[in-house]
Scaffold this active site. Sequence first.
Site, PDB file in Angstrom:
ATOM      1  N   ALA A 171       0.571  -1.152   0.300  1.00  0.00           N
ATOM      2  CA  ALA A 171      -0.331  -0.194   0.223  1.00  0.00           C
ATOM      3  C   ALA A 171       0.610   1.463  -0.046  1.00  0.00           C
ATOM      4  O   ALA A 171       0.074   2.231   0.085  1.00  0.00           O
ATOM      5  CB  ALA A 171      -0.920   0.062   1.050  1.00  0.00           C
ATOM      6  N   VAL A 178       5.933  -9.085   3.213  1.00  0.00           N
ATOM      7  CA  VAL A 178       5.701 -10.737   2.382  1.00  0.00           C
ATOM      8  C   VAL A 178       5.777 -12.228   1.747  1.00  0.00           C
ATOM      9  O   VAL A 178       5.505 -12.693   1.788  1.00  0.00           O
ATOM     10  CB  VAL A 178       4.230 -10.476   1.203  1.00  0.00           C
ATOM     11  CG1 VAL A 178       3.518  -8.691   1.763  1.00  0.00           C
ATOM     12  CG2 VAL A 178       5.611  -9.928   0.246  1.00  0.00           C
ATOM     13  N   TYR A 212       8.873 -12.517 -14.300  1.00  0.00           N
ATOM     14  CA  TYR A 212       7.388 -12.277 -14.116  1.00  0.00           C
ATOM     15  C   TYR A 212       6.667 -12.436 -14.813  1.00  0.00           C
ATOM     16  O   TYR A 212       5.655 -12.970 -13.843  1.00  0.00           O
ATOM     17  CB  TYR A 212       7.809 -10.674 -15.014  1.00  0.00           C
ATOM     18  CG  TYR A 212       6.871  -9.690 -13.859  1.00  0.00           C
ATOM     19  CD1 TYR A 212       6.611  -9.403 -12.915  1.00  0.00           C
ATOM     20  CD2 TYR A 212       6.001  -9.149 -15.428  1.00  0.00           C
ATOM     21  CE1 TYR A 212       5.453  -8.889 -12.532  1.00  0.00           C
ATOM     22  CE2 TYR A 212       4.986  -8.721 -14.699  1.00  0.00           C
ATOM     23  CZ  TYR A 212       4.632  -8.395 -13.366  1.00  0.00           C
ATOM     24  OH  TYR A 212       3.481  -7.646 -13.630  1.00  0.00           O
ATOM     25  N   GLU A 267       5.898   3.005 -10.260  1.00  0.00           N
ATOM     26  CA  GLU A 267       6.877   3.083  -9.599  1.00  0.00           C
ATOM     27  C   GLU A 267       7.717   1.901 -10.357  1.00  0.00           C
ATOM     28  O   GLU A 267       8.704   1.281 -10.297  1.00  0.00           O
ATOM     29  CB  GLU A 267       7.682   3.507  -8.178  1.00  0.00           C
ATOM     30  CG  GLU A 267       6.994   4.033  -7.162  1.00  0.00           C
ATOM     31  CD  GLU A 267       7.600   4.315  -5.780  1.00  0.00           C
ATOM     32  OE1 GLU A 267       8.245   3.520  -5.478  1.00  0.00           O
ATOM     33  OE2 GLU A 267       6.936   5.463  -5.247  1.00  0.00           O
TER      34      GLU A 267
END
Length: 258
Positions: free
Chosen positions: A14, A65, A157, A193
């Site tokens: 966040a 995480v 990715y 970003e």
Amino acid sequence: MASLKNKIVMITGASSGIGNACAEAFASKGANLILCARRIDRLAEIKKSLIKKYGINIFIAQLDVRKLRDVKKVIGSFPAQWKQIDILLNNAGLARGFSKVYEADITHWEEMIDTNVKGLLYVTRAILPKMVERKRGHIINIGSIAGHEVYMMGNVYCATKFAVNALTQSIRIDVLDKNIKVTSVDPGMVLTEFAKVRFSGDENSANKVYEGVTPLSPKDVAEAVIFSATRPENVNINEIILTPIIQASPAHIFRNKV
Ligand code: NAP
């Protein structure tokens, strides 16, 4: 339309981009927020500004995480009034590097897999049991169009976002009898970003990603998230794929000459 007022929404990642925009969007609908990320200073600023603007309650927690032990500890120590999470937005994620598999930096693979796949699983594993117990809740995963189609140099990715896609579908089946919604919101190019992180702070390479295009804004993605979160009780939005108008797939982008 279901109301978000006084609902508890937990958002990972966040501190920036889409997660930050979703925090604001949920706050504007009167939800109370648990905001997580590694950069706690940023979360503290976001908390201050959203409380001032919307008068809601916010709990912030520093969380990486990738670290299972931390995920268990941090989530396990949420104060009692923050334990009944209505919506979990699994947003924390990143891309690292842009290279062929035979030339890649393996630490980049570890970071993407640990964050985008294992991190999402760790957090979900910690939150979902309470939703199952209460027979209510909503998991929203931020996937990507890279979870639907691969692109050159995107290999690992893309693999992580294909995994998010698979997990979203599988978890939906796991909780089919538990009155829990499971959604993925899968954007194309968004101005955040993300590119700066992917190219480890190299502004030139990051700027090239957005050259000659108007990408999605984080707010555009937040609107899709809010749409998913406000459908009537009986409706589950399975998946939303959104791209800027100049993007048809990860590889098909129309760029204006500059
Ligand atoms: P961003 O501006 O770089 O935001 C990424 C967020 O993830 C940050 O808040 C960051 O917080 C958090 N994060 C990264 N690693 C973390 C970790 N180990 N533990 C906890 N939080 C972590 O990029 P964004 O574009 O908003 O990315 C959000 C999601 O959208 C990602 O899942 C990304 O894959 C997905 N996405 C982005 C695009 C795009 O073009 N931008 C397109 C499709 C999908 P801290 O650094 O403070 O921990």
